[in-house]
Design a protein around this motif. Sequence first.
Motif, short mmCIF file in Angstrom:
data_model
loop_
_atom_site.label_atom_id
_atom_site.label_comp_id
_atom_site.label_asym_id
_atom_site.label_seq_id
_atom_site.Cartn_x
_atom_site.Cartn_y
_atom_site.Cartn_z
N LEU A 51 0.85 -1.20 0.02
CA LEU A 51 -0.10 -0.09 0.18
C LEU A 51 0.92 1.24 -0.10
CD1 LEU A 51 -2.72 1.41 0.12
CD2 LEU A 51 -2.58 1.37 2.58
N VAL A 52 1.90 1.31 0.83
CA VAL A 52 2.72 2.63 0.88
C VAL A 52 3.50 2.57 -0.45
CG1 VAL A 52 4.80 3.37 2.07
CG2 VAL A 52 2.96 2.35 3.23
N HIS A 53 4.20 1.85 -1.00
CA HIS A 53 4.86 1.80 -2.31
C HIS A 53 3.95 2.29 -3.28
CE1 HIS A 53 8.81 1.03 -0.89
NE2 HIS A 53 8.25 0.16 -0.04
N SER A 54 2.88 1.48 -3.42
CA SER A 54 1.70 2.02 -4.43
C SER A 54 1.42 3.38 -4.40
CB SER A 54 0.39 1.05 -4.24
OG SER A 54 -0.59 1.49 -5.06
N ASN A 55 1.13 3.79 -3.03
CA ASN A 55 0.70 5.44 -2.96
C ASN A 55 1.92 6.21 -3.16
OD1 ASN A 55 -1.77 4.65 -1.56
ND2 ASN A 55 -1.15 4.94 0.55
N LEU A 56 3.02 6.04 -2.93
CA LEU A 56 4.24 6.70 -3.17
C LEU A 56 4.47 6.68 -4.87
CD1 LEU A 56 6.48 6.02 -0.44
CD2 LEU A 56 5.39 7.98 -0.77
N LYS A 57 4.04 5.43 -5.39
CA LYS A 57 4.47 5.43 -6.84
C LYS A 57 3.37 6.37 -7.64
CE LYS A 57 4.61 2.15 -10.59
NZ LYS A 57 4.64 0.86 -11.06
N PHE A 60 4.26 10.20 -6.75
CA PHE A 60 5.41 10.90 -7.18
C PHE A 60 6.11 9.84 -7.93
CE2 PHE A 60 4.96 11.92 -2.75
CZ PHE A 60 5.03 13.31 -2.80
N PRO A 61 5.32 9.92 -9.39
CA PRO A 61 5.75 8.78 -10.40
C PRO A 61 7.19 8.95 -11.02
CG PRO A 61 4.18 10.26 -11.50
CD PRO A 61 4.38 10.34 -9.99
N GLU A 62 7.81 10.30 -10.35
CA GLU A 62 9.10 10.88 -11.22
C GLU A 62 10.34 10.14 -10.54
OE1 GLU A 62 7.85 13.98 -8.23
OE2 GLU A 62 7.02 12.74 -9.92
N ILE A 63 10.15 9.68 -9.32
CA ILE A 63 11.23 9.39 -8.74
C ILE A 63 11.61 7.78 -8.57
CG2 ILE A 63 10.72 11.24 -6.78
CD1 ILE A 63 9.62 9.03 -4.96
N THR A 64 12.66 7.40 -8.36
CA THR A 64 13.27 6.14 -8.63
C THR A 64 12.50 4.98 -7.54
OG1 THR A 64 14.90 6.48 -7.37
CG2 THR A 64 15.18 6.89 -9.60
N PHE A 208 -6.32 14.05 -5.83
CA PHE A 208 -5.35 14.53 -4.85
C PHE A 208 -4.13 13.61 -4.97
CE2 PHE A 208 -3.89 13.06 -0.32
CZ PHE A 208 -3.15 14.16 -0.23
N LEU A 209 -3.06 14.36 -5.36
CA LEU A 209 -1.83 13.70 -5.59
C LEU A 209 -2.03 12.58 -6.86
CD1 LEU A 209 -0.63 13.15 -1.98
CD2 LEU A 209 0.44 14.67 -3.62
N ASN A 210 -2.51 13.18 -7.81
CA ASN A 210 -2.72 12.41 -8.95
C ASN A 210 -3.74 11.28 -9.25
OD1 ASN A 210 -0.42 13.71 -9.98
ND2 ASN A 210 0.80 12.17 -9.33
N ARG A 211 -4.51 11.33 -7.96
CA ARG A 211 -5.72 10.25 -8.11
C ARG A 211 -6.98 10.81 -7.65
NH1 ARG A 211 -3.82 4.80 -5.58
NH2 ARG A 211 -2.58 6.23 -4.21
N PRO A 212 -8.11 10.22 -8.00
CA PRO A 212 -9.37 10.64 -7.21
C PRO A 212 -9.49 10.22 -5.66
CG PRO A 212 -9.81 9.58 -9.39
CD PRO A 212 -8.42 9.35 -9.08
#
Length: 317
Positions: A51-57, A60-64, A208-212
């Motif tokens: 869940l955490v990594h999905s939220n961050l991805k 912030f899709p631009e970060i590695t 909100f942050l690229n998602r509904p």
Amino acid sequence: MRPKLVVDYVVYLIVRLFICTVQATPLSVCAQVSKCLAWLASDILKIRGNLVHSNLKNAFPEITVEDRKKLARRSWYHLCLMVCEIAHAPRKLHDTNWHKHIQMKDIHIQIEQALGRRPVVVLLGHFGNFEVMGYCTGMLGFPTYTVARPLDNPFLHKYLEEFRSSTGQIILPKQGSAPYIEEVLNQNGTLALLCDQNAGAKGCWVEFLNRPASYHKAISVFSMTSGAPLVFLYMRRTGGPMQFEFGVEGIYDPAECDEPKGVKEVTQWYNEMLERVVRRDPDQYWWVHNRWKDDRPAKKREKEKKRLEAARVAAAA
């Protein structure tokens, strides 16, 4: 005594013992332990890792991938240290020394609103140390009425409510709070609300942050019906433990608008305030929170997705 109450009381005793241990430990040591716990939760146990990594991805899709892992670890550090700060707050923060721990930014706006002759709705998100912010607001002489869902454990609920109300916060139950909220606004009181709680399929959906994400319509309605300004506050950690910046990110005053805004427009406004503070300090947001849970029918989700994509294309043109 019923078995559930016995279990609840044992859990309460364990939590109280833990808090006593934290309070007896210097904050500098708590910070080091928090780093170890963050590494354990994020890298080893991978608690809510997907869940955490999905939220961050998505945010912030631009970060590695490696940067997302580091950000996830820092967010766990923030959560662990936040608990330690809450435990230490009654002993560390007083009306004579708060300025050694908290820097104020544009807070005069909030003071002017609170001292005015109109109700005020204060908004905050699961960002920074919002529990300490509520504690400090009351300590500085600006008590608020806060809506909160009761904890399932009655002993822990009573203990947490005593902490929240110790400096003047007045806790209203989430269920059946409408008449109390109406009375607060009618008496020009200050209502404090967490604005980023999922409102389900029937909520007001904005990006909100690229998602509904779903927001409660009631927040906008409170302002629209009472004329109360919305003041978005934050308390972010600026350095070591118990070092904060307490500021006003923005204010929406319906009395100063030429044309009144609708529910969606007002919701969009405070959602943008939240996104701004999160993007500045992404490690201080609750990424373990399933903020983007979407229970709507697939047809509605697809329609909303196309609408947002069209809006992005129009904004980029």
